[in-house]
Design a protein around this motif. Structure first.
Motif, short mmCIF file in Angstrom:
data_model
loop_
_atom_site.label_atom_id
_atom_site.label_comp_id
_atom_site.label_asym_id
_atom_site.label_seq_id
_atom_site.Cartn_x
_atom_site.Cartn_y
_atom_site.Cartn_z
N MET A 38 0.83 -1.20 0.00
CA MET A 38 0.00 0.00 0.00
C MET A 38 0.87 1.25 0.00
SD MET A 38 -3.33 -0.78 2.40
CE MET A 38 -2.38 -0.74 3.92
N ARG A 39 0.39 2.28 -0.70
CA ARG A 39 1.08 3.55 -0.79
C ARG A 39 0.08 4.70 -0.67
NH1 ARG A 39 4.37 0.28 -0.29
NH2 ARG A 39 6.32 -0.06 -1.43
N LYS A 40 0.59 5.91 -0.54
CA LYS A 40 -0.26 7.10 -0.52
C LYS A 40 -0.85 7.33 -1.91
CE LYS A 40 2.49 9.39 3.05
NZ LYS A 40 3.26 10.61 3.41
N ALA A 41 -2.07 7.83 -1.94
CA ALA A 41 -2.73 8.17 -3.22
C ALA A 41 -2.51 9.64 -3.50
CB ALA A 41 -4.22 7.84 -3.15
N ASN A 42 -1.75 9.94 -4.54
CA ASN A 42 -1.42 11.31 -4.88
C ASN A 42 -2.11 11.71 -6.17
OD1 ASN A 42 0.39 11.74 -2.66
ND2 ASN A 42 1.93 10.52 -3.75
N ASN A 43 -2.28 13.02 -6.33
CA ASN A 43 -2.84 13.52 -7.58
C ASN A 43 -1.90 13.20 -8.74
OD1 ASN A 43 -5.31 14.79 -6.81
ND2 ASN A 43 -4.12 16.43 -5.83
N PRO A 44 -2.44 12.82 -9.89
CA PRO A 44 -1.57 12.49 -11.02
C PRO A 44 -0.81 13.67 -11.59
CG PRO A 44 -3.88 12.49 -11.69
CD PRO A 44 -3.88 12.65 -10.21
N ARG A 45 -1.31 14.88 -11.35
CA ARG A 45 -0.62 16.07 -11.85
C ARG A 45 -1.09 17.27 -11.03
NH1 ARG A 45 -4.35 18.95 -14.69
NH2 ARG A 45 -6.14 17.80 -15.54
N SER A 75 -12.02 10.55 -9.19
CA SER A 75 -12.83 9.74 -8.28
C SER A 75 -11.91 8.99 -7.32
CB SER A 75 -13.69 8.75 -9.06
OG SER A 75 -14.37 7.88 -8.18
N ILE A 76 -12.01 9.33 -6.04
CA ILE A 76 -11.14 8.69 -5.05
C ILE A 76 -11.48 7.21 -4.93
CG2 ILE A 76 -10.47 8.70 -2.61
CD1 ILE A 76 -11.08 11.68 -2.57
N ALA A 77 -12.77 6.87 -5.04
CA ALA A 77 -13.17 5.48 -4.89
C ALA A 77 -12.58 4.59 -5.97
CB ALA A 77 -14.70 5.37 -4.90
N GLU A 78 -12.27 5.17 -7.14
CA GLU A 78 -11.71 4.39 -8.24
C GLU A 78 -10.18 4.36 -8.22
OE1 GLU A 78 -13.29 5.93 -11.84
OE2 GLU A 78 -15.37 5.41 -11.36
N ASN A 79 -9.58 5.10 -7.32
CA ASN A 79 -8.13 5.07 -7.23
C ASN A 79 -7.65 3.69 -6.80
OD1 ASN A 79 -5.57 5.47 -5.25
ND2 ASN A 79 -5.49 6.97 -6.92
N VAL A 80 -6.56 3.23 -7.38
CA VAL A 80 -6.11 1.86 -7.13
C VAL A 80 -5.72 1.65 -5.68
CG1 VAL A 80 -3.75 2.41 -7.86
CG2 VAL A 80 -4.56 0.05 -7.97
N GLN A 81 -5.13 2.65 -5.03
CA GLN A 81 -4.73 2.49 -3.64
C GLN A 81 -5.95 2.46 -2.71
OE1 GLN A 81 -1.84 1.72 -2.51
NE2 GLN A 81 -0.72 1.94 -4.44
N ALA A 82 -6.97 3.25 -3.02
CA ALA A 82 -8.20 3.20 -2.23
C ALA A 82 -8.89 1.85 -2.38
CB ALA A 82 -9.14 4.33 -2.64
N ARG A 83 -8.89 1.31 -3.61
CA ARG A 83 -9.51 0.00 -3.83
C ARG A 83 -8.70 -1.11 -3.16
NH1 ARG A 83 -9.34 -1.65 -8.87
NH2 ARG A 83 -8.09 0.04 -9.74
N LEU A 84 -7.38 -0.96 -3.14
CA LEU A 84 -6.54 -1.95 -2.47
C LEU A 84 -6.81 -1.95 -0.96
CD1 LEU A 84 -4.25 -4.02 -2.52
CD2 LEU A 84 -2.61 -2.12 -2.40
N SER A 126 -3.58 9.75 3.24
CA SER A 126 -2.58 10.75 3.61
C SER A 126 -1.87 11.35 2.41
CB SER A 126 -1.55 10.14 4.57
OG SER A 126 -0.92 9.02 3.98
N GLY A 127 -2.19 10.89 1.20
CA GLY A 127 -1.63 11.47 -0.01
C GLY A 127 -2.37 12.73 -0.42
N THR A 128 -1.90 13.35 -1.49
CA THR A 128 -2.49 14.62 -1.93
C THR A 128 -3.87 14.45 -2.54
OG1 THR A 128 -1.35 14.39 -4.06
CG2 THR A 128 -0.23 15.64 -2.33
N LEU A 129 -4.25 13.24 -2.91
CA LEU A 129 -5.56 13.04 -3.52
C LEU A 129 -6.68 13.25 -2.52
CD1 LEU A 129 -7.08 12.20 -6.09
CD2 LEU A 129 -6.93 9.83 -5.33
N VAL A 130 -6.50 12.75 -1.29
CA VAL A 130 -7.50 12.94 -0.24
C VAL A 130 -7.08 14.07 0.70
CG1 VAL A 130 -8.81 11.79 1.59
CG2 VAL A 130 -8.04 10.48 -0.39
N GLY A 131 -5.79 14.10 1.03
CA GLY A 131 -5.26 15.22 1.80
C GLY A 131 -5.60 15.19 3.28
#
Length: 446
Positions: free
Chosen positions: A150-157, A164-173, A309-314
């Motif tokens: 598992m890793r932090k979910a960050n914005n792609p750019r 969609s946070i729910a579709e992010n691979v780390q959130a699904r993992l 804790s990544g930038t995607l959710v913050g």
């Protein structure tokens, strides 16, 4: 042993030559992006084939109570033949172990979905996983390897984007791992004796993510509904243990009669909980929901919602010693809300954390117990609410017992996101030095 990382890090627009052209003779072979893509395709196809095998196994093949459930072997063989469940569990563990080198979280998500599919099939046919040797331990080891990825979910750019946070691979993992551990706990609890804890433990490898705080540990304690209603449930770790506790010190007072479909326990969420309970499927053909209740705890070496804790959710909340605390019956997490003071938990902190927070807080309590909330948005807010909250829990802390943090709660943590509860490390308040007022003196006053 192959190097999948180098080509992922190399920028084709850089002046540096391709790593494929300058491989060391005795180093790890660098895998090209094309070959990595082929490996990913092969692994995902293998997961699909295993899923078809799980779907095609009949009830007798998954029932550990039948001797003919074992794989075929020669009668002269001196080795023990694995059962179908044992063979599949070993395959899951080996796949999780070797797939980590590919550095693709989608593989772990697919593997987690495969494990969940297998455990659901096992519940449908009423198979006893405890009769299949190390099957439960192998599956738990696979989940530990997935947790390490598992890793932090960050914005792609950069910039303003809508993802969609729910579709992010780390959130699904994260959701897949917590779901699988709950299903595994159901399989262990189905045939476990009452009031006898069942434990599993698996080490996490160091894989470039956060440093794990001990092993991943699962504890299951089964109680009857009557015992839980009248006497509650409790877990007490050894105070002499110098390592991470497998579970917090937990005391659940008698919850009283659950009522029809647990309405008395669910409080304001009774209607939603009743719909979930109606769809529950028990292991035993004559068993009904709320007949046998399992108290399930998980000691997480890393945050199970690390993606947040990544930038995607913050979510910037700093937490330590995360646990999952949940009541389950017939494959469904039970909702416990609106019961004042019925749940008390005590966490033990790492000595290094305690030493670092002995100064600078003055009258501020340096810790508070918080749990992970993942719910639909309220009112006109369409986005889901993902946050650490102290709602329903009061933190008790004393300076003469500085490594112990106690919480008295009106509920168990939210069941929709793994029932995760932890200790928040409160930021140290700002220290403002009050300067003395300037002297009322001047050379012009002479």
């Amino acid at each position: 042993q192959y190097d999948f990382q180098t080509m992922l890090d190399w920028d084709p627009s850089s002046p540096e030559p391709s790593p494929l052209l300058q491989q060391p003779i005795y180093g790890l072979p660098v895998v090209s992006l094309q070959l990595r893509k082929r490996v990913l395709t092969y692994v995902l196809e293998l997961i699909s084939v295993l899923s078809d095998i799980v779907s095609s196994l009949d009830a007798q093949s998954l029932d550990a109570g039948h001797d003919d459930r074992q794989l075929q072997q020669e009668s002269s063989s001196l080795t023990t033949t694995p059962t179908h469940t044992g063979a599949l569990a070993a395959a899951f563990m080996q796949l999780a172990k070797h797939a980590a080198a590919v550095l693709e979280p989608e593989v772990h998500v697919g593997l987690g979905q495969l494990v969940a599919h297998f455990l659901v099939r096992l519940r449908v046919v009423g198979g006893d996983i405890t009769k299949s040797g190390n099957a439960a331990q192998d599956i738990f080891a696979a989940l530990a390897l997935m947790t390490a990825s598992m890793r932090k979910a960050n914005n792609p750019r950069g910039g303003v984007i809508r993802v969609s946070i729910a579709e992010n691979v780390q959130a699904r993992l994260s959701a897949t791992i917590t779901n699988c551990i709950g299903l595994l706990a159901d399989a262990l609890a189905a045939f476990a004796p009452t009031d006898v804890p069942v434990q599993l433990s698996a080490e996490l490898p160091r894989s470039g993510g956060p440093s794990p705080d001990g092993p991943l540990m699962l504890t299951v304690l089964v109680r009857s509904a009557m015992d839980l209603s009248n006497g509650g449930a409790s877990m007490s770790p050894s105070l002499q243990d110098i390592t991470r506790w497998p579970y917090p010190r937990l005391e659940i007072s008698g919850l009283g009669a659950p009522g029809f479909l647990g309405r008395n326990w669910a409080g304001p969420s009774a209607t939603t909980a009743a719909e979930q309970y109606r769809q529950a499927k028990c292991f035993g053909p004559k068993e009904t929901i709320l007949e046998r209740i399992a108290l399930v705890t998980v000691a997480w070496p890393v945050s199970p919602v690390l993606y947040s804790s990544g930038t995607l959710v913050g979510v910037g909340t700093n937490i330590t010693v995360p646990y999952s605390v949940q009541l389950r019956s017939c494959g469904a997490p039970l909702v416990v809300e609106g019961l004042p003071g019925r749940v008390q938990l005590t966490f033990r902190l790492d000595p290094a954390v305690v030493r670092e927070r002995r100064w600078g807080y003055i009258t501020t309590v340096p810790y508070r117990v918080t749990w992970w909330e993942d719910i639909h948005g309220v009112g006109k807010q369409v986005e889901r609410i993902r946050r650490w909250t102290t709602h329903g829990c009061a933190t008790l802390w004393q300076r003469d017992k500085e490594d112990a943090v106690t919480a008295r709660c009106d509920q168990l943590p939210g069941a929709t996101a793994g029932s995760v509860i932890a200790v928040e490390l409160v930021p140290r308040p700002a220290y403002i030095v009050a300067l003395p007022p300037p002297a009322n003196k001047s050379i012009h006053n002479i």
